[in-house]
Design an enzyme around this catalytic site. Sequence first.
Site, PDB file in Angstrom:
ATOM      1  N   GLY A  51       0.866  -1.176   0.000  1.00 42.18           N
ATOM      2  CA  GLY A  51       0.000   0.000   0.000  1.00 42.18           C
ATOM      3  C   GLY A  51       0.899   1.219   0.000  1.00 42.18           C
ATOM      4  O   GLY A  51       1.824   1.321   0.826  1.00 42.18           O
ATOM      5  N   ALA A  52       0.654   2.154  -0.928  1.00 41.35           N
ATOM      6  CA  ALA A  52       1.623   3.229  -1.168  1.00 41.35           C
ATOM      7  C   ALA A  52       2.060   3.991   0.099  1.00 41.35           C
ATOM      8  O   ALA A  52       3.267   4.135   0.348  1.00 41.35           O
ATOM      9  CB  ALA A  52       1.069   4.186  -2.223  1.00 41.35           C
ATOM     10  N   ARG A  98      10.297  -0.914  -4.776  1.00 41.40           N
ATOM     11  CA  ARG A  98       9.052  -1.025  -5.559  1.00 41.40           C
ATOM     12  C   ARG A  98       8.969   0.257  -6.387  1.00 41.40           C
ATOM     13  O   ARG A  98       8.904   1.352  -5.824  1.00 41.40           O
ATOM     14  CB  ARG A  98       7.828  -1.189  -4.651  1.00 41.40           C
ATOM     15  N   GLN A 203      -5.641  -8.886  -2.631  1.00 45.64           N
ATOM     16  CA  GLN A 203      -5.658  -7.919  -1.519  1.00 45.64           C
ATOM     17  C   GLN A 203      -7.096  -7.555  -1.125  1.00 45.64           C
ATOM     18  O   GLN A 203      -7.363  -7.208   0.019  1.00 45.64           O
ATOM     19  CB  GLN A 203      -4.893  -6.638  -1.905  1.00 45.64           C
ATOM     20  N   ASP A 244      -1.272   4.722  -6.425  1.00 43.91           N
ATOM     21  CA  ASP A 244       0.164   4.515  -6.162  1.00 43.91           C
ATOM     22  C   ASP A 244       1.008   5.650  -6.703  1.00 43.91           C
ATOM     23  O   ASP A 244       2.101   5.917  -6.219  1.00 43.91           O
ATOM     24  CB  ASP A 244       0.625   3.186  -6.748  1.00 43.91           C
ATOM     25  N   ASN A 254      -2.678   2.665 -10.318  1.00 44.67           N
ATOM     26  CA  ASN A 254      -3.173   1.944  -9.129  1.00 44.67           C
ATOM     27  C   ASN A 254      -3.211   0.462  -9.466  1.00 44.67           C
ATOM     28  O   ASN A 254      -2.913   0.061 -10.609  1.00 44.67           O
ATOM     29  CB  ASN A 254      -4.553   2.474  -8.708  1.00 44.67           C
ATOM     30  N   LYS A 255      -3.579  -0.328  -8.495  1.00 44.57           N
ATOM     31  CA  LYS A 255      -3.574  -1.790  -8.646  1.00 44.57           C
ATOM     32  C   LYS A 255      -4.198  -2.236  -9.960  1.00 44.57           C
ATOM     33  O   LYS A 255      -5.233  -1.709 -10.378  1.00 44.57           O
ATOM     34  CB  LYS A 255      -4.320  -2.396  -7.454  1.00 44.57           C
TER      35      LYS A 255
HETATM   36  O1  MRU Z   1       0.738  -3.956  -4.735  1.00 46.28           O
HETATM   37  P1  MRU Z   1       0.068  -3.263  -3.590  1.00 46.28           P
HETATM   38  O2  MRU Z   1      -0.790  -4.166  -2.778  1.00 46.28           O
HETATM   39  O3  MRU Z   1       1.038  -2.465  -2.761  1.00 46.28           O
HETATM   40  O4  MRU Z   1      -0.903  -2.202  -4.279  1.00 46.28           O
HETATM   41  C1  MRU Z   1      -1.660  -1.353  -3.480  1.00 46.28           C
HETATM   42  C2  MRU Z   1      -2.581  -0.490  -4.243  1.00 46.28           C
HETATM   43  O5  MRU Z   1      -2.637  -0.508  -5.449  1.00 46.28           O
HETATM   44  C3  MRU Z   1      -3.394   0.498  -3.448  1.00 46.28           C
HETATM   45  O6  MRU Z   1      -4.606   0.770  -4.083  1.00 46.28           O
HETATM   46  C4  MRU Z   1      -2.607   1.819  -3.316  1.00 46.28           C
HETATM   47  O7  MRU Z   1      -1.293   1.586  -2.876  1.00 46.28           O
HETATM   48  C5  MRU Z   1      -3.261   2.759  -2.388  1.00 46.28           C
HETATM   49  S1  MRU Z   1      -3.199   2.156  -0.724  1.00 46.28           S
HETATM   50  C6  MRU Z   1      -3.779   3.323   0.317  1.00 46.28           C
END
Ligand code: MRU
Length: 354
Positions: A51-52, A98, A203, A244, A254-255
């Site tokens: 999560g960012a 990352r 997730q 992100d 984003n994801k």
């Molecule tokens: O690969 P991840 O699980 O780190 O990806 C997370 C996401 O895409 C979230 O939507 C994003 O980081 C926002 S979290 C507040």
Amino acid sequence: MDLDLLRSAVAWRDGRLEIVDQTLLPERLAVVGLTSVAEVVEALGRLAVRGAPAIGVAGAFGVVLGLAEAGPPRPGPEGLAAARADLERAAATLEVARPTAVNLRWAVRRVAAAAAGATDAAELRRLALAEALAILEEDRAACARMAEAGRAELATRQRLLTHCNTGRLATAGLGTALGVVYAKAAAGEPVQVLASETRPLLQGARLTAWELVNAGIPVTVVADTAAGAAMAGGLVDAVLVGCDRVAANGDTANKIGTYSLAVLARANRIPFYVVGPLSTFDPEAAGGAAIEIEQRPAAEVATLAGRTLAPEAAAVWNPAFDVTPATLITAFITDAGVLRPPFERSIAAALAGG
Ligand code: MRU
């Protein structure tokens, strides 16, 4: 133990970075203490911490750990030069752990910049730690502001579809998109969440559903492929996702799967909101094409819980994120308020503090 017993999914305690190992949820809530740059990089890589905003906080404390790993600070100009070299090495390693979540680079560089004026090695360490702690506290406060801004914006929207996990596990505070859900629930407003499972690493099914069940908020998990039917069937009042990295023009990484949801929302005339702190906005990226997309191992797609899903000979494409064009986004809910189109202007003004 549930998450309420922990102060935060990422915390600094007794010289260690404590994280909830998110790979073990929902079966087990386990806290792991990290004491080196290598351990932080490893935890980031396998999404034990993710999560960012949480990635940014972890990166900030990773720099602090990189300094501590070198042993006690040495006095004099030589000690300072050695500490600066340790800091630079740690920052360079962590920053790329990352590549898409810009909070990581932002937080690591912030800690490095805060320590730059130190006159000896001990002061450098103090400044680095103070900055990392400030980043954590600021993230907590940013979450509270986003949650309140989102609650006001979405006062008439009850059934919210969300993707991935954007809650307490993904930040140092309440979360981004999920923080809005928590704020609505805390205000006694009716709220129900449709959580897309978020293949390949689930997730949504594992983490978002776990958080909401623990919080007593109604949640329904759907396969990613069911989102369109849910929207067309009138089951969704708004789509709410995290981010992100947001480019200067509002294009948003984003994801993986977020872009599909945005297209479906537009086709079904459903508002599509992106929730994130200004630390996730990257003015250095003019548009989505400038955002590096993290590629993940094939096994995340080709296997599930140790079982082979696809023949070994099949190629796999596994981008962790996609880019949603700004034109599909209704508004950004940020710690500086709600940003509306034209985004180039509203984002620039927010980043300038206006
Ligand atoms: O690969 P991840 O699980 O780190 O990806 C997370 C996401 O895409 C979230 O939507 C994003 O980081 C926002 S979290 C507040």
